[in-house]
Design a protein around this motif. Sequence first.
Motif: not given
Length: 282
Positions: A104-112, A114-120, A122-125, A256-265
Amino acid sequence: MSQSRWVPWRQLSQVVMLSLSIAASAHAASIIVYNAQHEQVMNLLAKDFEQQTGIGVKIRNGKGSALAAQLVTEGANTPADVYFTESSPELILLEEKGLLTKVDPATLAVIPARFNSPMGDWVGVTARESVLAYNTGKIQASQLPPSLFDLAKPEWKGKIGIAPSDADFLPLVSAVLALKGQDQTLQWLKGLKTNAQIFDDDEGVVATVNRGGMVTGVINDYYWARLHAELGDKATRSALYHYGNGDVGSLVNVSGAAIMKSAHNTDGAQQFLKYLVSERRR
C-alpha cells in the motif's frame, strides 16, 4: 412423509454451509508469516498485532536465505502471506522472481523512499549500520583501520571477530562484490578468513569483544546497542567505530517485509506491514 424427511436434510445442508462459511472467515482472519527476524521479537510483534487487529498470525521461522529459497520453490503454491526478513537481498530476489505484490502506498510513504523497493514491492522496517565494535581497554579509536578492506591485511591477524554465517554478513559481502568485483572480493575474504576468529552470530562477536577476548569485531550496530542496554555503562567496556568517507564498511542494511502475490489474505497482510512501520511497533 417426503416433506418430513426433506426438512432435516435441508437444515443439515444449511448447517454445513454455515460451517464452511465460518471456516472461511477464520482463514481470512489470519495470516502466515515466513519469519527470518529474531524469533523473540517476532513473537512479541505478532501478539501485539493480534490484540490490536483481531487478525491471527501463524509464524514459520527460519534463516532468511533458506526461507527465500523455499518461497521461490513453492511459487504460487506457497501458504505464506508475508515474508519478513533481516536483509534486503532476499527481498530483491523475490522481487526479481515476480513473487511479490505491491505494498500500500500509504505504508511505503512512512519510510524514506531510499529504504524501500523502487518498484513498491517491499517496505523497509529497520536500518542497521555495519560497524566495528572494539574493546576500549585494548585499542583506541585512532588506531582502527580507515577501511573495511584493511582488516584483510597481516597486521590484523588474530585481532578481529566475524560471524560469516549470520544473516547480517551476506549484505556486506554483496556490497563489496558490487564495488570491487569477484577477484578482489575473494582476495579480501581470504585475508579476512586468515585473520579472523569465527563466531556463530554477531551477538557472540560483540560479547567477546566487550569482555576483552577479542580486540575488535565486525557487527551491526544494533547488537552493541542491545548489549549496552543490558549491561549498562559500568559493565560496557567496548564502543563502536564508524567508517568514514563512504567506506563500504559503513553499509546500511535494511530489513523489510513483503506480501506474496499468491497471499490468501492480502488485506490482513497489508495491515501487518502497516503495523510494522507504525509508531506503535517502533
